[in-house]
Scaffold this motif. Structure first.
Motif, PDB file in Angstrom:
ATOM      1  N   THR A  52      10.477 -14.842   3.843  1.00 45.90           N
ATOM      2  CA  THR A  52      11.573 -13.972   4.274  1.00 45.90           C
ATOM      3  C   THR A  52      11.552 -12.624   3.564  1.00 45.90           C
ATOM      4  OG1 THR A  52      13.005 -14.997   2.630  1.00 45.90           O
ATOM      5  CG2 THR A  52      13.099 -15.884   4.874  1.00 45.90           C
ATOM      6  N   LYS A  53      10.616 -12.435   2.656  1.00 44.00           N
ATOM      7  CA  LYS A  53      10.532 -11.168   1.939  1.00 44.00           C
ATOM      8  C   LYS A  53      10.188 -10.043   2.908  1.00 44.00           C
ATOM      9  CE  LYS A  53       9.205 -12.952  -2.556  1.00 44.00           C
ATOM     10  NZ  LYS A  53       8.226 -12.893  -3.631  1.00 44.00           N
ATOM     11  N   GLU A  54      10.625  -8.850   2.557  1.00 43.16           N
ATOM     12  CA  GLU A  54      10.387  -7.679   3.402  1.00 43.16           C
ATOM     13  C   GLU A  54       9.003  -7.064   3.204  1.00 43.16           C
ATOM     14  OE1 GLU A  54      12.295  -6.228   5.873  1.00 43.16           O
ATOM     15  OE2 GLU A  54      13.382  -8.113   5.673  1.00 43.16           O
ATOM     16  N   LEU A  55       8.246  -7.563   2.247  1.00 40.82           N
ATOM     17  CA  LEU A  55       6.909  -7.053   1.948  1.00 40.82           C
ATOM     18  C   LEU A  55       6.962  -5.554   1.632  1.00 40.82           C
ATOM     19  CD1 LEU A  55       4.875  -8.962   4.690  1.00 40.82           C
ATOM     20  CD2 LEU A  55       5.171  -9.599   2.306  1.00 40.82           C
ATOM     21  N   THR A  56       7.579  -5.236   0.521  1.00 45.37           N
ATOM     22  CA  THR A  56       7.794  -3.838   0.126  1.00 45.37           C
ATOM     23  C   THR A  56       6.798  -3.357  -0.927  1.00 45.37           C
ATOM     24  OG1 THR A  56       9.406  -4.563  -1.527  1.00 45.37           O
ATOM     25  CG2 THR A  56      10.259  -3.913   0.647  1.00 45.37           C
ATOM     26  N   SER A  57       5.760  -4.109  -1.174  1.00 47.32           N
ATOM     27  CA  SER A  57       4.762  -3.726  -2.174  1.00 47.32           C
ATOM     28  C   SER A  57       4.164  -2.357  -1.842  1.00 47.32           C
ATOM     29  CB  SER A  57       3.655  -4.775  -2.197  1.00 47.32           C
ATOM     30  OG  SER A  57       2.549  -4.304  -2.934  1.00 47.32           O
ATOM     31  N   PRO A  58       3.863  -1.565  -2.865  1.00 44.52           N
ATOM     32  CA  PRO A  58       3.199  -0.269  -2.632  1.00 44.52           C
ATOM     33  C   PRO A  58       1.857  -0.417  -1.905  1.00 44.52           C
ATOM     34  CG  PRO A  58       3.898  -0.467  -4.935  1.00 44.52           C
ATOM     35  CD  PRO A  58       4.166  -1.789  -4.284  1.00 44.52           C
ATOM     36  N   TYR A  59       1.279  -1.608  -1.955  1.00 46.18           N
ATOM     37  CA  TYR A  59       0.022  -1.859  -1.240  1.00 46.18           C
ATOM     38  C   TYR A  59       0.157  -1.497   0.245  1.00 46.18           C
ATOM     39  CZ  TYR A  59      -3.412  -4.511   1.411  1.00 46.18           C
ATOM     40  OH  TYR A  59      -4.377  -4.870   2.314  1.00 46.18           O
ATOM     41  N   TYR A  60       1.317  -1.751   0.820  1.00 45.60           N
ATOM     42  CA  TYR A  60       1.515  -1.528   2.254  1.00 45.60           C
ATOM     43  C   TYR A  60       1.757  -0.065   2.617  1.00 45.60           C
ATOM     44  CZ  TYR A  60       1.767  -6.565   2.516  1.00 45.60           C
ATOM     45  OH  TYR A  60       1.463  -7.893   2.430  1.00 45.60           O
ATOM     46  N   THR A  61       1.966   0.783   1.634  1.00 44.47           N
ATOM     47  CA  THR A  61       2.173   2.204   1.900  1.00 44.47           C
ATOM     48  C   THR A  61       0.828   2.852   2.196  1.00 44.47           C
ATOM     49  OG1 THR A  61       4.024   2.214   0.351  1.00 44.47           O
ATOM     50  CG2 THR A  61       3.110   4.355   0.961  1.00 44.47           C
ATOM     51  N   ALA A  62       0.763   3.535   3.326  1.00 41.36           N
ATOM     52  CA  ALA A  62      -0.493   4.181   3.722  1.00 41.36           C
ATOM     53  C   ALA A  62      -0.830   5.295   2.731  1.00 41.36           C
ATOM     54  CB  ALA A  62      -0.374   4.746   5.130  1.00 41.36           C
ATOM     55  N   LYS A  63      -2.071   5.318   2.323  1.00 37.59           N
ATOM     56  CA  LYS A  63      -2.547   6.375   1.436  1.00 37.59           C
ATOM     57  C   LYS A  63      -2.765   7.637   2.261  1.00 37.59           C
ATOM     58  CE  LYS A  63      -2.819   2.964  -1.451  1.00 37.59           C
ATOM     59  NZ  LYS A  63      -1.744   2.094  -1.041  1.00 37.59           N
ATOM     60  N   ALA A  64      -2.815   8.788   1.600  1.00 34.88           N
ATOM     61  CA  ALA A  64      -2.973  10.070   2.306  1.00 34.88           C
ATOM     62  C   ALA A  64      -4.221  10.064   3.185  1.00 34.88           C
ATOM     63  CB  ALA A  64      -3.023  11.217   1.302  1.00 34.88           C
ATOM     64  N   TRP A  65      -5.311   9.500   2.693  1.00 38.85           N
ATOM     65  CA  TRP A  65      -6.558   9.498   3.452  1.00 38.85           C
ATOM     66  C   TRP A  65      -6.512   8.538   4.645  1.00 38.85           C
ATOM     67  CZ3 TRP A  65      -8.823   4.740   3.524  1.00 38.85           C
ATOM     68  CH2 TRP A  65      -8.511   3.855   2.484  1.00 38.85           C
ATOM     69  N   GLU A  66      -5.521   7.634   4.665  1.00 37.51           N
ATOM     70  CA  GLU A  66      -5.405   6.672   5.771  1.00 37.51           C
ATOM     71  C   GLU A  66      -4.582   7.207   6.933  1.00 37.51           C
ATOM     72  OE1 GLU A  66      -5.250   2.178   4.428  1.00 37.51           O
ATOM     73  OE2 GLU A  66      -3.794   3.363   3.299  1.00 37.51           O
ATOM     74  N   ARG A  67      -3.695   8.125   6.653  1.00 42.41           N
ATOM     75  CA  ARG A  67      -2.694   8.537   7.651  1.00 42.41           C
ATOM     76  C   ARG A  67      -3.296   9.095   8.937  1.00 42.41           C
ATOM     77  NH1 ARG A  67       0.300  10.218   2.867  1.00 42.41           N
ATOM     78  NH2 ARG A  67       1.705   8.496   2.411  1.00 42.41           N
ATOM     79  N   GLU A  68      -4.398   9.810   8.819  1.00 38.64           N
ATOM     80  CA  GLU A  68      -5.029  10.363  10.027  1.00 38.64           C
ATOM     81  C   GLU A  68      -5.911   9.337  10.736  1.00 38.64           C
ATOM     82  OE1 GLU A  68      -4.402  13.360  11.438  1.00 38.64           O
ATOM     83  OE2 GLU A  68      -2.840  13.454   9.895  1.00 38.64           O
ATOM     84  N   GLY A  69      -6.361   8.341  10.009  1.00 34.26           N
ATOM     85  CA  GLY A  69      -7.164   7.274  10.609  1.00 34.26           C
ATOM     86  C   GLY A  69      -8.625   7.603  10.827  1.00 34.26           C
ATOM     87  N   LYS A  70      -9.092   8.721  10.270  1.00 38.76           N
ATOM     88  CA  LYS A  70     -10.487   9.119  10.500  1.00 38.76           C
ATOM     89  C   LYS A  70     -11.480   8.109   9.944  1.00 38.76           C
ATOM     90  CE  LYS A  70      -9.713  14.054  10.863  1.00 38.76           C
ATOM     91  NZ  LYS A  70      -9.939  15.376  10.272  1.00 38.76           N
ATOM     92  N   LEU A  71     -11.242   7.620   8.734  1.00 37.71           N
ATOM     93  CA  LEU A  71     -12.156   6.644   8.139  1.00 37.71           C
ATOM     94  C   LEU A  71     -12.233   5.397   9.017  1.00 37.71           C
ATOM     95  CD1 LEU A  71     -13.982   5.635   5.847  1.00 37.71           C
ATOM     96  CD2 LEU A  71     -11.926   4.734   4.748  1.00 37.71           C
ATOM     97  N   TYR A  72     -11.088   4.946   9.523  1.00 40.24           N
ATOM     98  CA  TYR A  72     -11.078   3.762  10.381  1.00 40.24           C
ATOM     99  C   TYR A  72     -11.834   4.027  11.677  1.00 40.24           C
ATOM    100  CZ  TYR A  72      -7.658   2.148   7.031  1.00 40.24           C
ATOM    101  OH  TYR A  72      -7.027   1.777   5.877  1.00 40.24           O
ATOM    102  N   GLY A  73     -11.755   5.262  12.168  1.00 39.85           N
ATOM    103  CA  GLY A  73     -12.535   5.636  13.341  1.00 39.85           C
ATOM    104  C   GLY A  73     -14.024   5.538  13.077  1.00 39.85           C
ATOM    105  N   TYR A  74     -14.451   6.012  11.917  1.00 37.57           N
ATOM    106  CA  TYR A  74     -15.862   5.928  11.539  1.00 37.57           C
ATOM    107  C   TYR A  74     -16.312   4.482  11.385  1.00 37.57           C
ATOM    108  CZ  TYR A  74     -15.512  10.921  10.466  1.00 37.57           C
ATOM    109  OH  TYR A  74     -15.306  12.265  10.539  1.00 37.57           O
TER     110      TYR A  74
END
Length: 188
Positions: A52-74
């Motif tokens: 039932t936890k909301e999963l608020t760990s900083p792990y789930y916060t998108a890093k600056a390099w993730e926000r655009e998604g370019k690395l995931y595209g590559y």
């Protein structure tokens, strides 16, 4: 007591059924790799849904390099997304969880991305350990199906959730900003 008992029971059942699977099938086989992944998906989905936890760990916060998604595209995330459409997963997923453009629905979707990512990450780590054990004992070739399915069934779904979450967060911010603007204009 229930907060500890239920997760512990799930872990014990998952461990027992995984050991049974390992003893009843050849660990280097395609069928074992397939069955192991789906067995773990079953148990981990039960585990994550009971949390039932909301999963608020900083792990789930998108890093600056993730926000655009370019690395995931590559890394081929768009090809993986197309594959999900082709096999019908996307249609099945949208049918059971329709996308709505309101705050409550987007917040629910945001939590679902976190739970899905957590589940696939747990499975990824477990299958990685099993893959290493098989590779060390029998050779890398015998661990190949485990590695292939682990990448397809777990690593890419984790990457997909990391790719999707910033987009959902942006949509949520836009809707909240629009709602605040409407309240401001109407004097509420």
């Amino acid at each position: 007591m229930k907060k500890i008992f239920l997760p512990l029971l799930i872990v014990i059942a998952a461990l027992g059924s995984t050991i049974f699977l390992a003893y009843s099938m050849r660990m280097q086989s395609l069928s074992f790799a397939w069955a192991l992944n789906f067995l773990l998906m079953f148990w981990v989905s039960i585990f994550t849904e009971t949390q039932t936890k909301e999963l608020t760990s900083p792990y789930y916060t998108a890093k600056a390099w993730e926000r655009e998604g370019k690395l995931y595209g590559y890394l081929g995330i768009n090809l993986f997304r197309k594959m999900l459409v082709i096999i019908g997963w996307e249609k099945l997923n949208k049918k059971s969880n329709p996308i709505e453009k309101n705050v409550k629905a987007l917040e629910h979707n945001l939590l679902r991305t976190k739970k899905s990512e957590l589940g696939h990450l747990i499975i990824f780590l477990i299958v990685l350990v099993v893959s290493v054990v098989v590779a060390v004992n029998r050779g890398l070739r015998d661990a190949m199906w485990l590695i292939i399915f682990n990448v397809l069934f777990n690593l890419y779904p984790v990457l997909l959730q990391r790719y999707n979450r910033p987009r959902i967060e942006r949509a949520l911010q836009l809707i909240r900003r629009n709602e605040q603007g409407k309240r401001y204009r109407h004097g509420a």
